[in-house]
Motif scaffolding. Structure first.
Motif, short mmCIF file in Angstrom:
data_model
loop_
_atom_site.label_atom_id
_atom_site.label_comp_id
_atom_site.label_asym_id
_atom_site.label_seq_id
_atom_site.Cartn_x
_atom_site.Cartn_y
_atom_site.Cartn_z
N ASN A 108 0.83 -1.21 0.00
CA ASN A 108 0.00 0.00 0.00
C ASN A 108 0.86 1.26 0.00
O ASN A 108 0.58 2.22 -0.72
N GLY A 109 1.91 1.24 0.81
CA GLY A 109 2.81 2.38 0.87
C GLY A 109 3.50 2.63 -0.46
O GLY A 109 3.68 3.78 -0.86
N PHE A 110 3.87 1.55 -1.15
CA PHE A 110 4.50 1.68 -2.47
C PHE A 110 3.56 2.34 -3.46
O PHE A 110 3.95 3.26 -4.20
N MET A 111 2.30 1.88 -3.48
CA MET A 111 1.34 2.45 -4.42
C MET A 111 1.03 3.91 -4.11
O MET A 111 0.91 4.73 -5.02
N VAL A 112 0.94 4.24 -2.82
CA VAL A 112 0.60 5.60 -2.43
C VAL A 112 1.79 6.54 -2.57
O VAL A 112 1.70 7.62 -3.14
N SER A 113 2.94 6.11 -2.07
CA SER A 113 4.10 7.00 -2.00
C SER A 113 4.91 7.03 -3.29
O SER A 113 5.24 8.10 -3.80
N THR A 114 5.25 5.87 -3.83
CA THR A 114 6.13 5.79 -5.00
C THR A 114 5.38 6.02 -6.30
O THR A 114 5.82 6.81 -7.16
N ILE A 115 4.25 5.34 -6.46
CA ILE A 115 3.50 5.49 -7.72
C ILE A 115 2.64 6.74 -7.70
O ILE A 115 2.44 7.39 -8.73
#
Length: 315
Positions: A108-115
């Motif tokens: 979830n953090g990857f999708m919210v923060s990185t993407i």
């Protein structure tokens, strides 16, 4: 000054509401304050109380995590599958599933923060995907028959106090310590209050979001373990709807949906209010459909009050 007064009033008002609610249900049904019923109530709130800690961190960042219920169901089924079908020791199975739930939070953090996907959409996508995966793993059927020792998380007692309640108390203490005594907690408030200012001050906003969603995943997984131990059955729909109960606990407890404002003590009160509402309505023989209406109204009122407060502070 006005902002501080309003904040203190909001924090103490929630405890007053809890006391009034307890008095009201006690008058309606004296069994409400029976010690056995109180401990039953505490066992019931333990699950979404634990999950509410991770959600508190997320909402402090002005984000949302809709995947909590699916993570709880996923943990239920995976842990039960490992113990029953794969013959894994219950301690190892618990650790594996907690790691997996944390990794879902990292996703979830990857999708919210990185993407850069909005948290509402990212976590809804995770909710949907892992809900389907959970049903695939168990073929839509509950898994049961695991070792008696696993019941320690959900069914055992220390004296008169249920173990789930002890776990919840420890988690609330840890959550309060993170917010009040660590620089991570200060980062949560800073990023939620003004992400651009936080970035300019040297805070790595992206990493903070990764950490927050990872913590949300971990606490959701722990709540799922407690629920699995309590029910002794790994059901694919075990966590369905829990995300809305958890959000209600957090927002009712005074954590602003706009981010950057809220305390763990308020979330404790919000959790107990939701538990008291549910338990009191059951004692009064109110049907589940009406209970859902009441919960929806409570959530709307809590968010509405928060929005009004934010507008007043802005003016």
């Amino acid at each position: 000054m006005k902002s501080n007064v309003g904040s203190k009033l909001k924090e103490h008002a929630i405890w007053i509401v809890l006391v009034v609610l307890v008095i009201g249900f006690t008058v309606a049904n004296p069994r409400f304050v029976n010690p056995s019923n109180i401990f039953t109530l505490l066992r019931q709130v333990a699950v979404f109380g634990i999950a509410s800690i991770g959600m508190t961190f997320v909402i402090l960042l002005a984000d949302i995590d809709l995947s909590i219920g699916s993570i709880m169901s996923f943990v239920n089924v995976v842990c039960a599958y490992l113990m029953v079908n794969a013959g894994v020791n219950w301690i190892l199975a618990t650790l594996i599933t907690l790691v997996l739930s944390t990794l879902v939070g990292v996703l979830n953090g990857f999708m919210v923060s990185t993407i850069g996907i909005p948290a509402l959409i990212a976590t809804f996508a995770t909710q949907t995907a892992f809900s389907g995966l959970t049903y695939i793993i168990c073929d839509g059927m509950p898994i049961y028959g695991f070792t008696e020792s696993f019941n320690v998380f959900g069914q055992w007692y220390v004296g008169p106090v249920p173990v789930p309640v002890i776990i919840m108390i420890i988690c609330f203490i840890v959550g309060a310590f993170i917010l009040n005594k660590t620089y991570f907690g200060r980062y949560f408030y800073a990023v939620g209050g003004n992400p651009e200012a936080a970035k300019l001050s040297g805070i790595r906003v992206g990493r903070v979001k990764y950490l927050v969603f990872a913590l949300s995943g971990f606490f959701s997984g722990l709540a799922g373990i407690v629920l699995l131990s309590r029910t002794a059955s790994g059901a694919p729909n075990a966590g369905t709807g829990y995300e809305f109960k958890v959000i209600t606990c957090v927002v009712l407890g005074g954590v602003s949906v706009a981010g950057g404002s809220g305390r763990m003590s308020g979330v404790v009160a919000g959790t107990f209010i939701i538990g008291a509402l549910q338990n009191g309505m059951v004692l009064m023989n109110i049907d589940s459909y009406t209970q859902n209406i009441v919960m929806g109204i409570v959530l709307a009122l809590a968010v509405g009050f928060d929005c009004i407060q934010n507008k007043k502070q802005a003016n």
